[in-house]
Write a protein that holds these residues in place. Structure first.
Motif, mmCIF file in Angstrom:
data_model
loop_
_atom_site.group_PDB
_atom_site.id
_atom_site.type_symbol
_atom_site.label_atom_id
_atom_site.label_comp_id
_atom_site.label_asym_id
_atom_site.label_seq_id
_atom_site.Cartn_x
_atom_site.Cartn_y
_atom_site.Cartn_z
ATOM 1 N N GLY A 8 0.776 -1.235 0.000
ATOM 2 C CA GLY A 8 0.000 0.000 0.000
ATOM 3 C C GLY A 8 0.804 1.279 0.000
ATOM 4 N N GLY A 9 2.111 1.160 0.122
ATOM 5 C CA GLY A 9 2.929 2.367 0.096
ATOM 6 C C GLY A 9 2.981 2.970 -1.299
ATOM 7 N N GLY A 10 3.583 4.145 -1.385
ATOM 8 C CA GLY A 10 3.699 4.807 -2.673
ATOM 9 C C GLY A 10 4.068 6.259 -2.525
ATOM 10 N N LEU A 11 3.938 6.989 -3.629
ATOM 11 C CA LEU A 11 4.243 8.418 -3.662
ATOM 12 C C LEU A 11 2.929 9.191 -3.653
ATOM 13 C CD1 LEU A 11 6.182 10.822 -4.122
ATOM 14 C CD2 LEU A 11 5.970 10.376 -6.583
ATOM 15 N N VAL A 12 2.839 10.152 -2.745
ATOM 16 C CA VAL A 12 1.615 10.948 -2.616
ATOM 17 C C VAL A 12 1.997 12.392 -2.314
ATOM 18 C CG1 VAL A 12 1.368 10.433 -0.153
ATOM 19 C CG2 VAL A 12 -0.663 11.007 -1.517
ATOM 20 N N GLN A 13 1.160 13.305 -2.726
ATOM 21 C CA GLN A 13 1.406 14.710 -2.419
ATOM 22 C C GLN A 13 0.996 15.026 -0.982
ATOM 23 O OE1 GLN A 13 -0.674 17.006 -5.460
ATOM 24 N NE2 GLN A 13 1.223 17.188 -6.643
ATOM 25 N N ALA A 14 1.595 16.040 -0.434
ATOM 26 C CA ALA A 14 1.237 16.486 0.907
ATOM 27 C C ALA A 14 -0.263 16.771 0.969
ATOM 28 C CB ALA A 14 2.027 17.733 1.277
ATOM 29 N N GLY A 15 -0.875 16.321 2.048
ATOM 30 C CA GLY A 15 -2.312 16.460 2.206
ATOM 31 C C GLY A 15 -3.100 15.255 1.729
ATOM 32 N N GLY A 16 -2.423 14.358 1.024
ATOM 33 C CA GLY A 16 -3.082 13.182 0.499
ATOM 34 C C GLY A 16 -3.205 12.064 1.518
ATOM 35 N N SER A 17 -3.695 10.928 1.032
ATOM 36 C CA SER A 17 -3.947 9.775 1.898
ATOM 37 C C SER A 17 -3.392 8.501 1.287
ATOM 38 C CB SER A 17 -5.455 9.595 2.119
ATOM 39 O OG SER A 17 -6.027 10.712 2.750
ATOM 40 N N LEU A 18 -3.055 7.577 2.144
ATOM 41 C CA LEU A 18 -2.680 6.219 1.760
ATOM 42 C C LEU A 18 -3.221 5.260 2.805
ATOM 43 C CD1 LEU A 18 1.098 6.502 0.693
ATOM 44 C CD2 LEU A 18 -0.834 5.939 -0.805
ATOM 45 N N ARG A 19 -3.474 4.027 2.366
ATOM 46 C CA ARG A 19 -3.867 2.967 3.297
ATOM 47 C C ARG A 19 -2.898 1.817 3.176
ATOM 48 N NH1 ARG A 19 -8.888 -1.252 3.093
ATOM 49 N NH2 ARG A 19 -9.398 -1.325 5.311
ATOM 50 N N LEU A 20 -2.193 1.560 4.255
ATOM 51 C CA LEU A 20 -1.260 0.440 4.294
ATOM 52 C C LEU A 20 -1.973 -0.800 4.822
ATOM 53 C CD1 LEU A 20 1.919 2.159 5.787
ATOM 54 C CD2 LEU A 20 1.114 2.110 3.417
ATOM 55 N N SER A 21 -1.551 -1.947 4.307
ATOM 56 C CA SER A 21 -2.070 -3.223 4.779
ATOM 57 C C SER A 21 -0.899 -4.107 5.172
ATOM 58 C CB SER A 21 -2.881 -3.918 3.690
ATOM 59 O OG SER A 21 -3.994 -3.150 3.294
ATOM 60 N N CYS A 22 -1.140 -4.978 6.117
ATOM 61 C CA CYS A 22 -0.141 -5.961 6.533
ATOM 62 C C CYS A 22 -0.868 -7.278 6.743
ATOM 63 C CB CYS A 22 0.551 -5.505 7.802
ATOM 64 S SG CYS A 22 1.680 -6.721 8.522
ATOM 65 N N VAL A 23 -0.531 -8.253 5.917
ATOM 66 C CA VAL A 23 -1.154 -9.577 6.008
ATOM 67 C C VAL A 23 -0.236 -10.517 6.755
ATOM 68 C CG1 VAL A 23 -2.097 -11.510 4.725
ATOM 69 C CG2 VAL A 23 -2.388 -9.187 3.849
ATOM 70 N N ALA A 24 -0.791 -11.223 7.714
ATOM 71 C CA ALA A 24 -0.020 -12.144 8.540
ATOM 72 C C ALA A 24 -0.363 -13.585 8.189
ATOM 73 C CB ALA A 24 -0.300 -11.899 10.007
ATOM 74 N N SER A 25 0.625 -14.451 8.338
ATOM 75 C CA SER A 25 0.397 -15.876 8.147
ATOM 76 C C SER A 25 1.322 -16.640 9.080
ATOM 77 C CB SER A 25 0.669 -16.283 6.693
ATOM 78 O OG SER A 25 2.007 -16.019 6.335
ATOM 79 N N GLY A 26 0.961 -17.886 9.345
ATOM 80 C CA GLY A 26 1.832 -18.749 10.110
ATOM 81 C C GLY A 26 1.351 -19.093 11.500
ATOM 82 N N ARG A 27 0.682 -18.202 12.165
ATOM 83 C CA ARG A 27 0.165 -18.456 13.507
ATOM 84 C C ARG A 27 -1.219 -17.817 13.636
ATOM 85 N NH1 ARG A 27 4.188 -20.028 17.332
ATOM 86 N NH2 ARG A 27 5.566 -21.413 16.134
ATOM 87 N N THR A 28 -1.854 -18.005 14.777
ATOM 88 C CA THR A 28 -3.184 -17.440 14.997
ATOM 89 C C THR A 28 -3.075 -15.933 15.165
ATOM 90 O OG1 THR A 28 -3.889 -19.475 16.087
ATOM 91 C CG2 THR A 28 -5.247 -17.514 16.421
ATOM 92 N N PHE A 29 -3.550 -15.220 14.164
ATOM 93 C CA PHE A 29 -3.376 -13.774 14.110
ATOM 94 C C PHE A 29 -3.985 -13.078 15.317
ATOM 95 C CE2 PHE A 29 -2.586 -9.808 12.163
ATOM 96 C CZ PHE A 29 -3.726 -9.024 12.184
ATOM 97 N N SER A 30 -5.116 -13.534 15.773
ATOM 98 C CA SER A 30 -5.817 -12.857 16.866
ATOM 99 C C SER A 30 -5.098 -12.984 18.205
ATOM 100 C CB SER A 30 -7.246 -13.381 16.988
ATOM 101 O OG SER A 30 -7.232 -14.783 17.211
ATOM 102 N N ASN A 31 -4.060 -13.772 18.280
ATOM 103 C CA ASN A 31 -3.267 -13.886 19.507
ATOM 104 C C ASN A 31 -2.213 -12.804 19.626
ATOM 105 O OD1 ASN A 31 -4.630 -16.170 20.331
ATOM 106 N ND2 ASN A 31 -3.078 -17.599 19.577
#
Length: 127
Positions: A8-31
Motif C-alpha cells: 500500500g505504500g507509494g508516492l503521494v502529495q502532501a495532504g493526500g492519503s494512503l492505506r497500508l495493509s499488513c497480512v499475517a500468516s503462520g500463527r493465529t493472528f488474533s493472539n
C-alpha cells in the motif's frame, strides 16, 4: 513463526492519503498485538501506532494522532494503517510488527517488544 507482508505504500502529495495493509500468516493472528513503525533514512525506527489483539485498544504517536488510524480484521489476518493529511515528514519505510506478549501501553511503544517484522513498504510524501 509469523510472516508479515506489507503493501500500500507509494508516492503521494502532501495532504493526500494512503492505506497500508499488513497480512499475517503462520500463527493465529488474533493472539498477537500489532504495531506499525517507520524508519526514515539516517533516523532511528520510531513507533507509529499499535492495536491490541481484539482491536479494542489503540495507541498512537503524538506526531500522527488524529491523522492516522490503525485497525485490524482478524478474519482476514490483516492490520491496516489509514494515513490522512500526509506531510513530507511522514516519508519513511513503514513496517508492521507482531507482539505475542504486549498488553500495556508502555509495551506497545517499544520496538524490542515485537517478535516478528515485515520487510516494510516505502511511503514518500512530496511537498
Amino acid at each position: 513463526q509469523v510472516q508479515l507482508v506489507e503493501s500500500g505504500g507509494g508516492l503521494v502529495q502532501a495532504g493526500g492519503s494512503l492505506r497500508l495493509s499488513c497480512v499475517a500468516s503462520g500463527r493465529t493472528f488474533s493472539n498477537y498485538a500489532m504495531g506499525w513503525f517507520r524508519q526514515a533514512p539516517g533516523k532511528e525506527r520510531e513507533f507509529v501506532a499499535a492495536i491490541s489483539q481484539s482491536g479494542s485498544r489503540t495507541y498512537y504517536a503524538n506526531s500522527v494522532k488524529a491523522r492516522f488510524t490503525i485497525s485490524r480484521d482478524n478474519a482476514k489476518n490483516t492490520v491496516y494503517l489509514q494515513m490522512n493529511s500526509l506531510k513530507p515528514e511522514d516519508t519513511a519505510v513503514y513496517l508492521c510488527a507482531s507482539s505475542y506478549y504486549c498488553s500495556t501501553a508502555g509495551c506497545f511503544l517499544k520496538s524490542a517488544q515485537y517478535d516478528h517484522w515485515g520487510q516494510g513498504t516505502q511511503v514518500t510524501v512530496s511537498s
